[in-house]
Scaffold this active site. Structure first.
Site, PDB file in Angstrom:
ATOM      1  N   SER A 227       0.813  -1.207   0.000  1.00  0.00           N
ATOM      2  CA  SER A 227       0.000   0.000   0.000  1.00  0.00           C
ATOM      3  C   SER A 227       0.850   1.262   0.000  1.00  0.00           C
ATOM      4  CB  SER A 227      -0.910   0.017   1.234  1.00  0.00           C
ATOM      5  OG  SER A 227      -1.588   1.254   1.355  1.00  0.00           O
TER       6      SER A 227
ATOM      7  N   TYR B 263      -2.338   5.344  -4.220  1.00  0.00           N
ATOM      8  CA  TYR B 263      -3.326   6.386  -3.997  1.00  0.00           C
ATOM      9  C   TYR B 263      -2.818   7.654  -4.672  1.00  0.00           C
ATOM     10  CZ  TYR B 263      -5.896   3.789  -0.373  1.00  0.00           C
ATOM     11  OH  TYR B 263      -6.661   2.873   0.306  1.00  0.00           O
TER      12      TYR B 263
ATOM     13  N   THR C  27      -5.951   2.589  -6.819  1.00  0.00           N
ATOM     14  CA  THR C  27      -7.232   2.584  -6.117  1.00  0.00           C
ATOM     15  C   THR C  27      -7.995   3.850  -6.485  1.00  0.00           C
ATOM     16  OG1 THR C  27      -6.422   1.237  -4.281  1.00  0.00           O
ATOM     17  CG2 THR C  27      -8.343   2.614  -3.858  1.00  0.00           C
TER      18      THR C  27
ATOM     19  N   LYS D 258      -8.441  -0.610  -9.289  1.00  0.00           N
ATOM     20  CA  LYS D 258      -9.120  -1.214  -8.138  1.00  0.00           C
ATOM     21  C   LYS D 258     -10.181  -0.273  -7.587  1.00  0.00           C
ATOM     22  CE  LYS D 258      -8.209  -3.136  -3.533  1.00  0.00           C
ATOM     23  NZ  LYS D 258      -9.088  -2.239  -2.761  1.00  0.00           N
TER      24      LYS D 258
ATOM     25  N   HIS E 248     -14.129  -1.578  -1.359  1.00  0.00           N
ATOM     26  CA  HIS E 248     -13.157  -1.217  -0.329  1.00  0.00           C
ATOM     27  C   HIS E 248     -13.499  -1.860   1.013  1.00  0.00           C
ATOM     28  CE1 HIS E 248      -9.724   1.674  -0.318  1.00  0.00           C
ATOM     29  NE2 HIS E 248      -9.790   1.466   0.995  1.00  0.00           N
TER      30      HIS E 248
END
Length: 366
Positions: free
Chosen positions: A114, A136, A162, A239, A263
């Protein structure tokens, strides 16, 4: 409810790890991992919808051994499962991202690191696992470019963007707990990872939500993904797709896969369960890209359900954080080994010699 399961006995289902994690985690950390947004309607919907998917098994197929191997994004993996991207894994155990990535490497599956990992991506890839990086979109595009350069240099195998977090979903448990990061847990991939916003508590405020609002760009557009597609020569995964129209647009800009995901019920409460939208997304994209599923996966039977509905594989999230919390890297390794046993049993009972055969099964529901 019955007596709690003894923690010194081997886990026999992934659910066992949840109970063990709850006994060792501080209540506010448990709530951060377990909770969802608003009234947590979508959290419950994910589980309920999966439970309503009935798989019609085939019989007399001569299946006595099962090969769990599959290919995701053109690469071979030991089973059709990846470790979902999850932030701040050192919150639940000091082994954190390194431990969970090592467990994924042992299991032969991809680990999705992440942007908000509490260990730098370079240290995660150093354990030797196949790492996909989850991005992100940051407010400063120059910082996005810098992060992409690090990801490529670190040897990540894919980029997973994402797209369902323009803002962080309002999570009442975190607000009630005034949840903040402890001083020794930081957003290690960001230059402002030690930003005071993430570590400063105030009544009725989630410090993580405040830090996210300051760091993430809310107005991400398809043009930004097209820019990304041109800039990075890695497989691109989008995603956070639920609407089939968005899946088609992702294919148009060059995505190699989409992840049907809400999510884990942590963004728009009242959104449909991910598995409910999976068949429509699969139909919309056809063979133009792979489709993965996450949100609510809790064991081998759920993986079989996803495969039968057309997914190429699934991403597994909370159960692996529970296992990490309960036993560190060893706990995560045991959980993934248990999942392989569960999936082998499910495929065998359904008359499938491999994951590809599951795509031919009929389903009822969700």
């Amino acid at each position: 409810m019955g007596e709690p399961l003894p923690t010194d006995l081997p886990a026999v289902s992934l659910a066992d790890y949840a109970e063990r994690a709850r006994t060792v985690l501080p209540p506010d950390v448990w709530d951060y991992v377990d909770g969802g947004s608003a009234a947590e309607v979508t959290v419950a919907a994910n589980r309920g919808a999966l439970d309503r998917v009935a798989v019609l098994p085939r019989v007399l197929r001569g299946v006595d051994t099962v090969d769990l191997g599959t290919r995701l994004l053109g690469r071979p993996y030991a089973m059709p499962v990846g470790v979902a991207p999850m932030a701040y894994q050192r919150l639940v155990h000091p082994d954190g991202e390194v431990g969970l990535a090592s467990a994924a490497g042992t299991a032969g599956i991809p680990y999705l690191a992440s942007t908000l990992g509490s260990t730098p991506v370079e240290e995660v890839t150093a354990v030797g696992a196949e790492v996909w990086f989850q991005l992100y979109w940051l407010r400063d595009r120059a910082l996005v470019g810098d992060l992409l350069a690090r990801v490529v240099a670190a040897g990540c195998r894919a980029l997973v963007v994402t797209v369902d977090v323009p803002v962080l979903g309002r999570r009442p448990r975190d607000l009630r707990n005034a949840f903040r990061l402890p001083d020794d847990v930081v957003a290690a991939n960001l230059p402002d990872g030690r930003d005071a916003l993430a570590h400063s508590g105030a009544p009725g405020v989630s410090a993580i939500a405040a830090h996210t609002a300051a760091s993430f760009a809310p107005a991400l557009r398809w043009a930004d993904l097209a820019w990304l597609r041109e800039r990075v020569d890695l497989p691109l995964v989008v995603k956070g797709v639920l609407d089939p129209r968005d899946a088609v647009e992702a294919v148009r800009i060059g995505a190699d896969a989409v992840v049907v995901s809400n999510h884990g019920g942590r963004q728009l409460d009242g959104a449909p369960a991910s598995v409910t939208m999976l068949p429509e997304v699969v139909d919309a994209v056809g063979d133009r890209c792979q489709v993965l599923l996450d949100s609510g996966i809790r064991g081998g039977t759920d993986v079989l359900r996803a495969l039968a509905l057309g997914a190429a594989g699934v991403l597994l999230g909370r159960p692996l954080l529970w296992a990490l919390a309960a036993g560190g890297e060893r706990g995560a390794r045991d959980a993934l080994a248990l999942l392989a046993v569960e999936l082998t049993d499910a495929l065998t009972l359904a008359g499938c010699a491999d994951p590809a055969a599951a795509a031919e099964l009929r389903t009822l529901g969700p």
